[in-house]
Design a protein around this motif. Structure first.
Motif, PDB file in Angstrom:
ATOM      1  N   PRO A 128      33.572  -6.537  30.728  1.00 16.36           N
ATOM      2  CA  PRO A 128      34.158  -6.927  29.448  1.00 16.36           C
ATOM      3  C   PRO A 128      34.524  -5.726  28.600  1.00 16.36           C
ATOM      4  N   VAL A 129      35.308  -5.974  27.575  1.00 14.52           N
ATOM      5  CA  VAL A 129      35.455  -5.010  26.487  1.00 14.52           C
ATOM      6  C   VAL A 129      34.224  -5.179  25.608  1.00 14.52           C
ATOM      7  N   LEU A 130      33.509  -4.096  25.394  1.00 10.21           N
ATOM      8  CA  LEU A 130      32.265  -4.122  24.623  1.00 10.21           C
ATOM      9  C   LEU A 130      32.554  -3.659  23.201  1.00 10.21           C
ATOM     10  N   LEU A 131      32.231  -4.488  22.239  1.00 13.42           N
ATOM     11  CA  LEU A 131      32.452  -4.176  20.830  1.00 13.42           C
ATOM     12  C   LEU A 131      31.119  -3.956  20.144  1.00 13.42           C
ATOM     13  N   GLY A 132      30.942  -2.775  19.575  1.00 14.93           N
ATOM     14  CA  GLY A 132      29.755  -2.510  18.788  1.00 14.93           C
ATOM     15  C   GLY A 132      29.944  -3.017  17.375  1.00 14.93           C
ATOM     16  N   VAL A 133      29.157  -3.989  16.976  1.00 16.09           N
ATOM     17  CA  VAL A 133      29.299  -4.637  15.665  1.00 16.09           C
ATOM     18  C   VAL A 133      28.217  -4.137  14.729  1.00 16.09           C
ATOM     19  N   ASP A 134      28.621  -3.713  13.532  1.00 12.25           N
ATOM     20  CA  ASP A 134      27.613  -3.326  12.540  1.00 12.25           C
ATOM     21  C   ASP A 134      27.757  -4.087  11.226  1.00 12.25           C
ATOM     22  N   GLY A 135      28.809  -4.896  11.101  1.00 14.36           N
ATOM     23  CA  GLY A 135      28.973  -5.710   9.910  1.00 14.36           C
ATOM     24  C   GLY A 135      29.545  -4.996   8.717  1.00 14.36           C
ATOM     25  N   ALA A 181      30.684  -9.009  21.906  1.00 12.10           N
ATOM     26  CA  ALA A 181      30.394  -8.451  20.583  1.00 12.10           C
ATOM     27  C   ALA A 181      28.888  -8.279  20.474  1.00 12.10           C
ATOM     28  N   LEU A 182      28.440  -7.042  20.425  1.00 11.46           N
ATOM     29  CA  LEU A 182      27.013  -6.731  20.503  1.00 11.46           C
ATOM     30  C   LEU A 182      26.556  -6.027  19.231  1.00 11.46           C
ATOM     31  N   HIS A 183      25.485  -6.539  18.671  1.00 13.57           N
ATOM     32  CA  HIS A 183      24.895  -5.949  17.464  1.00 13.57           C
ATOM     33  C   HIS A 183      23.419  -5.675  17.724  1.00 13.57           C
ATOM     34  N   ALA A 184      22.999  -4.450  17.493  1.00 13.57           N
ATOM     35  CA  ALA A 184      21.592  -4.078  17.654  1.00 13.57           C
ATOM     36  C   ALA A 184      20.982  -3.833  16.283  1.00 13.57           C
ATOM     37  N   GLY A 219      11.385 -15.642  12.371  1.00 13.14           N
ATOM     38  CA  GLY A 219      12.705 -15.642  12.997  1.00 13.14           C
ATOM     39  C   GLY A 219      13.867 -15.541  12.038  1.00 13.14           C
ATOM     40  N   GLU A 220      13.603 -15.523  10.728  1.00 19.91           N
ATOM     41  CA  GLU A 220      14.693 -15.496   9.762  1.00 19.91           C
ATOM     42  C   GLU A 220      15.503 -14.209   9.875  1.00 19.91           C
ATOM     43  N   LEU A 221      14.822 -13.101  10.102  1.00 20.32           N
ATOM     44  CA  LEU A 221      15.530 -11.819  10.211  1.00 20.32           C
ATOM     45  C   LEU A 221      16.476 -11.829  11.405  1.00 20.32           C
ATOM     46  N   ALA A 222      16.032 -12.344  12.538  1.00 22.64           N
ATOM     47  CA  ALA A 222      16.894 -12.421  13.720  1.00 22.64           C
ATOM     48  C   ALA A 222      18.088 -13.329  13.468  1.00 22.64           C
ATOM     49  N   ARG A 223      17.862 -14.447  12.793  1.00 27.21           N
ATOM     50  CA  ARG A 223      18.974 -15.364  12.499  1.00 27.21           C
ATOM     51  C   ARG A 223      19.978 -14.724  11.553  1.00 27.21           C
ATOM     52  N   THR A 224      19.491 -13.919  10.616  1.00 26.34           N
ATOM     53  CA  THR A 224      20.387 -13.213   9.706  1.00 26.34           C
ATOM     54  C   THR A 224      21.303 -12.260  10.470  1.00 26.34           C
ATOM     55  N   GLU A 225      20.737 -11.547  11.435  1.00 27.43           N
ATOM     56  CA  GLU A 225      21.532 -10.606  12.212  1.00 27.43           C
ATOM     57  C   GLU A 225      22.521 -11.326  13.133  1.00 27.43           C
ATOM     58  N   GLU A 226      22.143 -12.502  13.632  1.00 26.32           N
ATOM     59  CA  GLU A 226      23.071 -13.288  14.438  1.00 26.32           C
ATOM     60  C   GLU A 226      24.239 -13.775  13.591  1.00 26.32           C
ATOM     61  N   ARG A 227      23.971 -14.132  12.335  1.00 28.60           N
ATOM     62  CA  ARG A 227      25.050 -14.537  11.445  1.00 28.60           C
ATOM     63  C   ARG A 227      25.983 -13.373  11.155  1.00 28.60           C
ATOM     64  N   LEU A 228      25.418 -12.178  11.079  1.00 27.74           N
ATOM     65  CA  LEU A 228      26.244 -10.995  10.835  1.00 27.74           C
ATOM     66  C   LEU A 228      27.294 -10.841  11.931  1.00 27.74           C
ATOM     67  N   VAL A 245      20.711  -8.077  19.295  1.00 25.96           N
ATOM     68  CA  VAL A 245      19.564  -7.589  20.049  1.00 25.96           C
ATOM     69  C   VAL A 245      18.675  -6.748  19.150  1.00 25.96           C
ATOM     70  N   ARG A 246      17.394  -7.010  19.189  1.00 27.21           N
ATOM     71  CA  ARG A 246      16.462  -6.161  18.444  1.00 27.21           C
ATOM     72  C   ARG A 246      16.215  -4.892  19.257  1.00 27.21           C
ATOM     73  N   GLY A 247      16.644  -3.777  18.708  1.00 28.29           N
ATOM     74  CA  GLY A 247      16.505  -2.500  19.414  1.00 28.29           C
ATOM     75  C   GLY A 247      17.373  -1.446  18.775  1.00 28.29           C
ATOM     76  N   GLY A 248      17.260  -0.222  19.246  1.00 26.51           N
ATOM     77  CA  GLY A 248      18.046   0.875  18.719  1.00 26.51           C
ATOM     78  C   GLY A 248      19.514   0.717  19.071  1.00 26.51           C
ATOM     79  N   THR A 249      20.389   1.004  18.113  1.00 24.74           N
ATOM     80  CA  THR A 249      21.814   0.808  18.322  1.00 24.74           C
ATOM     81  C   THR A 249      22.349   1.698  19.429  1.00 24.74           C
ATOM     82  N   ARG A 250      22.019   2.986  19.396  1.00 26.56           N
ATOM     83  CA  ARG A 250      22.539   3.904  20.405  1.00 26.56           C
ATOM     84  C   ARG A 250      22.103   3.477  21.804  1.00 26.56           C
ATOM     85  N   GLU A 251      20.802   3.254  21.968  1.00 27.14           N
ATOM     86  CA  GLU A 251      20.267   2.928  23.282  1.00 27.14           C
ATOM     87  C   GLU A 251      20.837   1.612  23.815  1.00 27.14           C
TER      88      GLU A 251
END
Length: 288
Positions: free
Chosen positions: A142-149, A173-176, A199-208, A230-236
Motif C-alpha cells: 500500500p501507500v503508507l500515510l503517516g497521520v499526525d492530525g 493511514a497510520l497514526h502512532a 480506552g478513551e485515549l485510544a478512541r480519541t486517537e482513532e477519531r484523529l 497504534v500505541r507506540g513511537g511514531t518513528r519506530e
C-alpha cells in the motif's frame, strides 16, 4: 529529477520515469555542474582523449540518466538540463514541477552517511513534494500515510490519496501515539485531574485518524483505505510499517514540531531509515 551518476541516482531516475508515466507528464532530468562556478578548466586535457574533461563527464551523466528513463518509460517525454551550481540548485527547478525525485545518496556522499546533503536540503525546502528513493518498495504494497492530525499534514493526506489512485494501490493511514505526546482531555472529576474512561485515549486517537482523512474517500472512491491508530513511537512504527509499503508519505512537520524547524524529527528519521521511497509534502506544496 536530480541526477548525478550515482547508483542511487539512477534508481531514482527509474522511479521518476514511472511517476511521470502515471501522471501523463514529462520528465526533466537535471544535473548540477559545480565546476564552472569555480572557474575550473572544463575541456579535455591535452594529454588525454578528446572525450575527456569535466564537461564531457557531466554530459555523460545526463545521457545515462536520460537513457535509463526512456528504457523504463518509453512513452514519457524526457528532457534534460545541466545547470551551473551546487546540487542544491535543483531546488529552483522544483518551482515549476509537480514532483521532485532524488536518490538518497549521491556521488558526493561521505562513506557511512545514510542520507546525502541534497536530499536533506530538498525535503524541507522544495517548492513541490519531494520523493527520496531509498530501498526498493514492496511490490503490491500500500501507500503508507503517516497521520499526525496537524493542519500542516493535510496536504500530505491529499498527496497520498492521489498517489494511491494513480498507482491503483490501497492506502494505509497510520497514526502512532503515546500518552506522553497526546493532549490530556479536561478532567471530568476535579478530584482526579487525569482520570478518564478506560480506552478513551485510544478512541480519541482513532477519531484523529478518521478526521484527518475525512472527505477523501468520496473524492477518491477507487482507493481502498485502511486506518490504524497504534500505541507506540511514531518513528519506530512507521519505519516498521514501511517494510511492506511501496511509498511512505509524510508532512514536513507535525503537531509535535518546534517552531522554526523546517523538517520535523520524525520526517528526518524516516528519510534516513525507511524501507521504501519517502515523499515529504510541505504544507503548501501538494497542490502545485
Amino acid at each position: 529529477m536530480g541526477a548525478d551518476g550515482s547508483a542511487s541516482s539512477l534508481a531514482a531516475v527509474g522511479t521518476a520515469a514511472q511517476e511521470a508515466a502515471l501522471r501523463g507528464a514529462g520528465l526533466r532530468v537535471v544535473h548540477a555542474f559545480l565546476w564552472p562556478a569555480m572557474h575550473v578548466p572544463l575541456g579535455p586535457s591535452g594529454l588525454g582523449p578528446p572525450e575527456g574533461g569535466l564537461r564531457h563527464a557531466a554530459q555523460r551523466v545526463v545521457a545515462e540518466a536520460v537513457e535509463r528513463a526512456r528504457s523504463v518509460a518509453p512513452e514519457v517525454d524526457v528532457t534534460h538540463a545541466v545547470v551551473t551550481g551546487e546540487p542544491l540548485t535543483v531546488e529552483a527547478q522544483s518551482r515549476a514541477a509537480e514532483l521532485v525525485v532524488v536518490g538518497s545518496r549521491g556521488m558526493g556522499g561521505f562513506v557511512g552517511l545514510l542520507l546525502g546533503s541534497t536530499a536533506v536540503h530538498l525535503a524541507p525546502h522544495g517548492q513541490c513534494p519531494v520523493m527520496v528513493v531509498r530501498e526498493q518498495p514492496a511490490a503490491g504494497g500500500p501507500v503508507l500515510l503517516g497521520v499526525d492530525g496537524s493542519p500542516a499534514g493535510a496536504d500530505a493526506v491529499d498527496f497520498a490519496f492521489a498517489e494511491a489512485g494513480l498507482r491503483g494501490a490501497g492506502l494505509l493511514a497510520l497514526h502512532a501515539w503515546t500518552p506522553w505526546h497526546t493532549p490530556v482531555p479536561p478532567p471530568q472529576d476535579p478530584a482526579m485531574p487525569y482520570a478518564g474512561e478506560p480506552g478513551e485515549l485510544a478512541r480519541t486517537e482513532e477519531r484523529l485518524v478518521a478526521e484527518a482523512i475525512a472527505g477523501r474517500r468520496e473524492t477518491h472512491p477507487g482507493v481502498e483505505v485502511r486506518t490504524r491508530a497504534v500505541r507506540g513511537g511514531t518513528r519506530e512504527t512507521l519505519i516498521e510499517a514501511s517494510r511492506t509499503a511501496q511509498l511512505l508519505v509524510v508532512g514536513a512537520r507535525g503537531r509535535g514540531g518546534f517552531a522554526g524547524l523546517v523538517l520535523g524529527s520524525v520526517s528526518q528519521a524516516l528519510l534516513h531509515h525507511a524501507h521504501c521511497p519517502v515523499a515529504v509534502v510541505r504544507g503548501s506544496a501538494a497542490g502545485r
